[in-house]
Design a protein around this motif. Structure first.
Motif, short mmCIF file in Angstrom:
data_model
loop_
_atom_site.label_atom_id
_atom_site.label_comp_id
_atom_site.label_asym_id
_atom_site.label_seq_id
_atom_site.Cartn_x
_atom_site.Cartn_y
_atom_site.Cartn_z
N ALA A 26 32.72 -27.97 127.31
CA ALA A 26 33.34 -28.27 128.61
C ALA A 26 34.21 -27.08 128.99
O ALA A 26 35.43 -27.19 129.09
CB ALA A 26 34.16 -29.55 128.54
N PRO A 27 33.59 -25.91 129.20
CA PRO A 27 34.38 -24.69 129.40
C PRO A 27 35.11 -24.64 130.73
O PRO A 27 36.12 -23.93 130.84
CB PRO A 27 33.32 -23.58 129.32
N ALA A 28 34.62 -25.35 131.74
CA ALA A 28 35.25 -25.31 133.06
C ALA A 28 34.76 -26.51 133.86
O ALA A 28 33.72 -27.10 133.54
CB ALA A 28 34.89 -24.01 133.78
N PRO A 29 35.48 -26.89 134.91
CA PRO A 29 35.02 -28.01 135.75
C PRO A 29 33.60 -27.75 136.27
O PRO A 29 33.27 -26.66 136.73
CB PRO A 29 36.03 -28.01 136.91
N ASN A 41 28.58 -33.33 130.30
CA ASN A 41 28.54 -34.57 131.07
C ASN A 41 28.13 -34.34 132.52
O ASN A 41 27.74 -35.29 133.22
CB ASN A 41 29.90 -35.26 131.03
N ASP A 42 28.22 -33.11 133.00
CA ASP A 42 27.88 -32.79 134.39
C ASP A 42 26.40 -32.45 134.58
O ASP A 42 25.98 -32.18 135.69
CB ASP A 42 28.73 -31.62 134.89
N HIS A 43 25.64 -32.43 133.50
CA HIS A 43 24.24 -32.00 133.56
C HIS A 43 23.37 -33.05 132.86
O HIS A 43 23.12 -32.96 131.66
CB HIS A 43 24.08 -30.64 132.90
N VAL A 44 22.91 -34.02 133.62
CA VAL A 44 22.14 -35.13 133.07
C VAL A 44 20.66 -34.91 133.37
O VAL A 44 20.26 -34.82 134.54
CB VAL A 44 22.60 -36.48 133.66
N GLY A 45 19.86 -34.80 132.32
CA GLY A 45 18.43 -34.59 132.48
C GLY A 45 17.64 -35.89 132.40
O GLY A 45 18.19 -36.96 132.13
N ASP A 46 16.36 -35.78 132.62
CA ASP A 46 15.45 -36.92 132.59
C ASP A 46 14.55 -36.79 131.37
O ASP A 46 13.76 -35.84 131.27
CB ASP A 46 14.61 -36.95 133.86
#
Length: 347
Positions: free
Chosen positions: A289-292, A297-302
């Protein structure tokens, strides 16, 4: 003479204070390194924020060493007796179809209490507590076999990164705390464990095709050769790998450490220990979680993209792969017989 117990006051939610009593704080857990029980408590508290970011709100098994690493461990899947009133648990179903409660970690005091209960390694499930039948993490364990080492696992990890990105995943990486590498990606919790396992097998087989001299998916050790094994069975229900930031029960008190991809070729597992990691985190932050906007958690794949690889292999005639020996016999599974023994027993 036994050392005097230490009582810690640890901030909890909503301004509450939690009290955790650490018995035998000077008892040495790592005999070769002088790391004590209190040292481990102080370590988990120092890294509690990133630790709970990745392992909080998940069922967790505890690898416990009541007499230190010099003796055998045992795994706690049920919440240990005497859990504090603020401890949370969730009902989990196991491959045998049995179900029982499993501990969930929500706050720093729970990490400290688990170490008080002689936990060294934390093993979180790849699911959230409220939906523990559908994984939200794709985890791929790259395990170098004899004749290979960490550097080989790193090379396999970079090839895996490229493959996963082509499938729409955003992979993150950590050291295993031993010789291997763990690659994670966040996925939408739309599929159950068997489907996710098939997705991992699909990725593993494609990686093996790309790197046939380096990577293997052979389950039986006698067939793996000097390669990096992709341990697809870690994607099964009730199969876990060491948590991010978790200590490992090995000389040097190593930690399974998240690393930024550009740094991966420049690090070695001994760089990350219970003595060094708090300073690294304080200086550099959490590599996952290096930056906002850049957190896992900000990159949700399928996961369907990985399952499509499995489906294509099935159409080509590739079979199901073996399950762990304590699993019930699974549909389409080949015989659980070591290949050399099967030849010996053949008429």
């Amino acid at each position: 003479m036994a050392s005097t117990a230490v009582t810690l006051e640890i901030p909890g939610p909503d301004g509450e204070e939690r009290t955790v009593r650490v018995s035998s704080p000077d008892r040495v857990v790592y005999p070769d390194d002088g790391v004590t029980k209190l040292d481990l408590v102080e370590y988990v508290l120092a890294v509690a924020e990133p630790f709970l970011r990745w392992s909080g709100d998940r069922p967790v098994a505890l690898e416990r060493y009541p007499k230190g690493l010099a003796d055998k461990p045992f795994f706690s899947k049920n919440p240990p007796k005497g859990a504090p009133s603020y401890a949370r648990s969730v009902m989990c179903t196991y491959p045998s179809a049995r179900a029982h409660e499993q501990l969930v970690l929500d706050e720093p005091a729970m990490l400290a209490w688990c170490v008080q209960m002689n936990t060294v390694t934390f093993h979180p499930w790849p699911v959230r507590a409220e939906n523990n039948d559908n994984p939200d993490e794709l985890r791929i364990d790259l395990d170098p076999q004899p004749g290979r080492d960490f550097a080989d696992a790193v090379e396999a990890a970079f090839a895996l990164k490229e493959l996963m990105e082509s499938l729409g995943f955003t992979p993150f990486v950590k050291t295993s705390g031993n010789r291997g590498v763990h690659v994670y990606a966040r996925i939408a919790p739309t599929r159950e464990f068997l489907d996710v396992r098939h997705g991992v097998i699909g990725i593993a087989r494609e990686l093996e095709r790309r790197l046939p001299d380096l990577v293997t998916t052979e389950w039986w050790k006698e067939l793996r050769g000097e390669k990096v094994f992709v341990d697809f069975n870690q994607a099964n229900r009730d199969r876990t790998i060491a948590a991010a930031y978790s200590p490992r029960p090995l000389p040097g008190a190593p930690v399974s450490m998240p690393v930024a991809w550009p740094q991966l070729r420049d690090v070695t597992p001994p760089d990350f220990t219970v003595r060094t990691v708090p300073g690294i985190v304080a200086a550099d932050g959490d590599a996952w979680a290096p930056a906002p906007g850049e957190s896992m958690n900000d990159h949700v794949g399928d996961v369907d993209a990985a399952i499509a690889l499995w489906d294509a292999d099935v159409e080509r005639g590739l079979p199901e792969l073996p399950f762990p020996p304590d699993y019930p016999k699974m549909p389409g599974e080949p015989p659980r017989v070591q290949p050399s023994r099967a030849k010996k027993d053949a008429p």
